[in-house]
Scaffold this motif. Structure first.
Motif, PDB file in Angstrom:
ATOM      1  N   ASP A 185      29.721   6.441 -36.859  1.00 60.52           N
ATOM      2  CA  ASP A 185      28.972   6.358 -38.117  1.00 60.52           C
ATOM      3  C   ASP A 185      28.923   7.726 -38.803  1.00 60.52           C
ATOM      4  O   ASP A 185      29.147   7.830 -40.016  1.00 60.52           O
ATOM      5  N   ASP A 186      28.652   8.774 -38.033  1.00 62.47           N
ATOM      6  CA  ASP A 186      28.624  10.123 -38.595  1.00 62.47           C
ATOM      7  C   ASP A 186      30.015  10.540 -39.085  1.00 62.47           C
ATOM      8  O   ASP A 186      30.156  11.118 -40.168  1.00 62.47           O
ATOM      9  N   ALA A 187      31.027  10.253 -38.280  1.00 62.18           N
ATOM     10  CA  ALA A 187      32.406  10.611 -38.651  1.00 62.18           C
ATOM     11  C   ALA A 187      32.831   9.863 -39.913  1.00 62.18           C
ATOM     12  O   ALA A 187      33.515  10.429 -40.777  1.00 62.18           O
ATOM     13  N   THR A 188      32.429   8.607 -40.039  1.00 65.48           N
ATOM     14  CA  THR A 188      32.765   7.817 -41.231  1.00 65.48           C
ATOM     15  C   THR A 188      32.112   8.416 -42.472  1.00 65.48           C
ATOM     16  O   THR A 188      32.759   8.541 -43.519  1.00 65.48           O
ATOM     17  N   ALA A 189      30.853   8.801 -42.349  1.00 69.84           N
ATOM     18  CA  ALA A 189      30.164   9.426 -43.487  1.00 69.84           C
ATOM     19  C   ALA A 189      30.883  10.710 -43.904  1.00 69.84           C
ATOM     20  O   ALA A 189      31.071  10.976 -45.098  1.00 69.84           O
ATOM     21  N   THR A 190      31.330  11.485 -42.930  1.00 65.53           N
ATOM     22  CA  THR A 190      32.053  12.721 -43.223  1.00 65.53           C
ATOM     23  C   THR A 190      33.387  12.428 -43.897  1.00 65.53           C
ATOM     24  O   THR A 190      33.740  13.067 -44.895  1.00 65.53           O
ATOM     25  N   LEU A 191      34.143  11.477 -43.357  1.00 67.76           N
ATOM     26  CA  LEU A 191      35.424  11.111 -43.983  1.00 67.76           C
ATOM     27  C   LEU A 191      35.214  10.593 -45.404  1.00 67.76           C
ATOM     28  O   LEU A 191      35.973  10.946 -46.314  1.00 67.76           O
ATOM     29  N   ASN A 192      34.209   9.736 -45.579  1.00 67.27           N
ATOM     30  CA  ASN A 192      33.935   9.198 -46.915  1.00 67.27           C
ATOM     31  C   ASN A 192      33.663  10.327 -47.903  1.00 67.27           C
ATOM     32  O   ASN A 192      34.183  10.329 -49.021  1.00 67.27           O
ATOM     33  N   GLN A 193      32.866  11.299 -47.481  1.00 66.99           N
ATOM     34  CA  GLN A 193      32.479  12.393 -48.366  1.00 66.99           C
ATOM     35  C   GLN A 193      33.598  13.412 -48.569  1.00 66.99           C
ATOM     36  O   GLN A 193      33.885  13.814 -49.694  1.00 66.99           O
ATOM     37  N   VAL A 198      36.982  13.270 -47.593  1.00 68.91           N
ATOM     38  CA  VAL A 198      38.379  12.862 -47.758  1.00 68.91           C
ATOM     39  C   VAL A 198      38.506  11.692 -48.728  1.00 68.91           C
ATOM     40  O   VAL A 198      39.177  11.793 -49.753  1.00 68.91           O
ATOM     41  N   PHE A 199      37.877  10.569 -48.416  1.00 64.87           N
ATOM     42  CA  PHE A 199      38.119   9.341 -49.166  1.00 64.87           C
ATOM     43  C   PHE A 199      37.553   9.352 -50.583  1.00 64.87           C
ATOM     44  O   PHE A 199      38.102   8.707 -51.474  1.00 64.87           O
ATOM     45  N   ALA A 200      36.464  10.086 -50.822  1.00 68.03           N
ATOM     46  CA  ALA A 200      35.831  10.091 -52.147  1.00 68.03           C
ATOM     47  C   ALA A 200      36.735  10.702 -53.211  1.00 68.03           C
ATOM     48  O   ALA A 200      36.670  10.317 -54.379  1.00 68.03           O
ATOM     49  N   ASP A 201      37.577  11.657 -52.819  1.00 69.58           N
ATOM     50  CA  ASP A 201      38.460  12.305 -53.787  1.00 69.58           C
ATOM     51  C   ASP A 201      39.717  12.772 -53.071  1.00 69.58           C
ATOM     52  O   ASP A 201      39.724  13.829 -52.452  1.00 69.58           O
ATOM     53  N   ILE A 202      40.764  11.981 -53.183  1.00 69.54           N
ATOM     54  CA  ILE A 202      42.016  12.374 -52.525  1.00 69.54           C
ATOM     55  C   ILE A 202      42.924  13.153 -53.474  1.00 69.54           C
ATOM     56  O   ILE A 202      44.050  13.480 -53.129  1.00 69.54           O
ATOM     57  N   GLY A 203      42.417  13.437 -54.666  1.00 71.14           N
ATOM     58  CA  GLY A 203      43.215  14.202 -55.626  1.00 71.14           C
ATOM     59  C   GLY A 203      43.960  13.338 -56.616  1.00 71.14           C
ATOM     60  O   GLY A 203      44.875  13.814 -57.289  1.00 71.14           O
ATOM     61  N   MET A 204      43.570  12.066 -56.682  1.00 72.01           N
ATOM     62  CA  MET A 204      44.192  11.130 -57.624  1.00 72.01           C
ATOM     63  C   MET A 204      43.090  10.304 -58.273  1.00 72.01           C
ATOM     64  O   MET A 204      42.044  10.074 -57.666  1.00 72.01           O
ATOM     65  N   SER A 205      43.365   9.815 -59.469  1.00 74.39           N
ATOM     66  CA  SER A 205      42.393   8.936 -60.133  1.00 74.39           C
ATOM     67  C   SER A 205      42.357   7.585 -59.414  1.00 74.39           C
ATOM     68  O   SER A 205      43.254   7.255 -58.631  1.00 74.39           O
ATOM     69  N   GLU A 206      41.339   6.824 -59.714  1.00 73.22           N
ATOM     70  CA  GLU A 206      41.214   5.477 -59.134  1.00 73.22           C
ATOM     71  C   GLU A 206      42.432   4.623 -59.492  1.00 73.22           C
ATOM     72  O   GLU A 206      42.987   3.914 -58.646  1.00 73.22           O
ATOM     73  N   GLN A 207      42.875   4.718 -60.733  1.00 75.22           N
ATOM     74  CA  GLN A 207      44.047   3.957 -61.193  1.00 75.22           C
ATOM     75  C   GLN A 207      45.300   4.412 -60.434  1.00 75.22           C
ATOM     76  O   GLN A 207      46.113   3.592 -60.005  1.00 75.22           O
ATOM     77  N   GLU A 208      45.463   5.725 -60.250  1.00 77.77           N
ATOM     78  CA  GLU A 208      46.612   6.240 -59.504  1.00 77.77           C
ATOM     79  C   GLU A 208      46.567   5.796 -58.040  1.00 77.77           C
ATOM     80  O   GLU A 208      47.601   5.452 -57.467  1.00 77.77           O
ATOM     81  N   CYS A 209      45.383   5.798 -57.456  1.00 75.93           N
ATOM     82  CA  CYS A 209      45.235   5.329 -56.064  1.00 75.93           C
ATOM     83  C   CYS A 209      45.670   3.875 -55.932  1.00 75.93           C
ATOM     84  O   CYS A 209      46.405   3.519 -55.005  1.00 75.93           O
ATOM     85  N   ALA A 241      46.190  16.242 -42.427  1.00 75.33           N
ATOM     86  CA  ALA A 241      45.517  17.533 -42.226  1.00 75.33           C
ATOM     87  C   ALA A 241      44.073  17.466 -42.716  1.00 75.33           C
ATOM     88  O   ALA A 241      43.159  17.977 -42.051  1.00 75.33           O
ATOM     89  N   ARG A 242      43.843  16.826 -43.848  1.00 76.42           N
ATOM     90  CA  ARG A 242      42.472  16.685 -44.361  1.00 76.42           C
ATOM     91  C   ARG A 242      41.615  15.851 -43.417  1.00 76.42           C
ATOM     92  O   ARG A 242      40.464  16.188 -43.138  1.00 76.42           O
ATOM     93  N   VAL A 243      42.186  14.739 -42.942  1.00 72.63           N
ATOM     94  CA  VAL A 243      41.453  13.855 -42.031  1.00 72.63           C
ATOM     95  C   VAL A 243      41.147  14.583 -40.720  1.00 72.63           C
ATOM     96  O   VAL A 243      40.014  14.535 -40.221  1.00 72.63           O
ATOM     97  N   GLU A 244      42.149  15.255 -40.161  1.00 73.28           N
ATOM     98  CA  GLU A 244      41.939  15.968 -38.895  1.00 73.28           C
ATOM     99  C   GLU A 244      40.880  17.053 -39.047  1.00 73.28           C
ATOM    100  O   GLU A 244      40.050  17.244 -38.155  1.00 73.28           O
ATOM    101  N   ASN A 245      40.884  17.750 -40.170  1.00 77.63           N
ATOM    102  CA  ASN A 245      39.880  18.775 -40.418  1.00 77.63           C
ATOM    103  C   ASN A 245      38.478  18.161 -40.480  1.00 77.63           C
ATOM    104  O   ASN A 245      37.527  18.712 -39.911  1.00 77.63           O
ATOM    105  N   ALA A 246      38.351  17.019 -41.147  1.00 71.88           N
ATOM    106  CA  ALA A 246      37.047  16.360 -41.252  1.00 71.88           C
ATOM    107  C   ALA A 246      36.576  15.825 -39.901  1.00 71.88           C
ATOM    108  O   ALA A 246      35.370  15.824 -39.612  1.00 71.88           O
TER     109      ALA A 246
END
Length: 167
Positions: free
Chosen positions: A129-137, A139-150, A45-50
């Motif tokens: 390229d634009d879509a990747t920047a949006t996903l990175n910002q 969705v991928f930058a903060d999925i709701g878990m710490s780096e260690q948890e990821c 859902a997050r990815v589709e929204n982005a």
């Protein structure tokens, strides 16, 4: 027990039901599968929204990103299918949608008349390229878990994928 104002976890309730039904020995597996399925729904859902502003599904995004990463911006359709780990029919459907938007085109292979290549267009490159920047910002930058948890999650899922013969 949830803190005041927090909703109870439906998967924890399902575990309790499983255990009460006498299936306690498989409750961990049920919870794991159900949790992964729910996490998939949340992340999708997050990815589709982005990706909505780009009129892209995640599968079409993945194909565009794969083509953009390739040296020449082209791949045989069967190779794209293999790399994306989806049936060639799914890739062909994605190609049709991307072609209709002017993001890719099919071209004959220069030396193998039996092979068709899919090629990313300039519009496809700028879009991915634009879509990747949006996903990175978004969705991928903060999925709701710490780096260690990821990393722990990825490791666990990698174990599951390996035991299933995924690689």
């Amino acid at each position: 027990m949830p803190e005041s104002g927090e909703k109870p976890d439906p998967i924890a309730s399902a575990r309790a039901n499983w255990e009460r039904a006498g299936w306690g020995e498989v409750a961990d597996g049920m919870v794991a599968v159900t949790s992964v399925m729910r996490a998939h729904q949340i992340l999708l859902a997050r990815v589709e929204n982005a990706l909505r502003p780009y009129d892209l599904s995640f599968s079409r995004f993945e194909l565009l990103r794969l083509l953009a990463f390739s040296r020449a911006g082209t791949l045989p359709i069967t190779k794209a299918s293999d790399r994306l780990q989806v049936h060639v029919t799914s890739v062909t459907h994605a190609i049709r949608r991307l072609e209709a938007s002017g993001l890719v085109r099919r071209v004959p292979h220069p030396t193998d008349g039996r092979t068709t290549l899919v090629e990313i267009t300039e519009l496809g490159r700028t879009t991915v390229d634009d879509a990747t920047a949006t996903l990175n910002q978004k969705v991928f930058a903060d999925i709701g878990m710490s780096e260690q948890e990821c990393r722990a999650l990825v490791s666990s899922i990698e174990t599951l994928r390996h035991s299933a013969g995924d690689f």
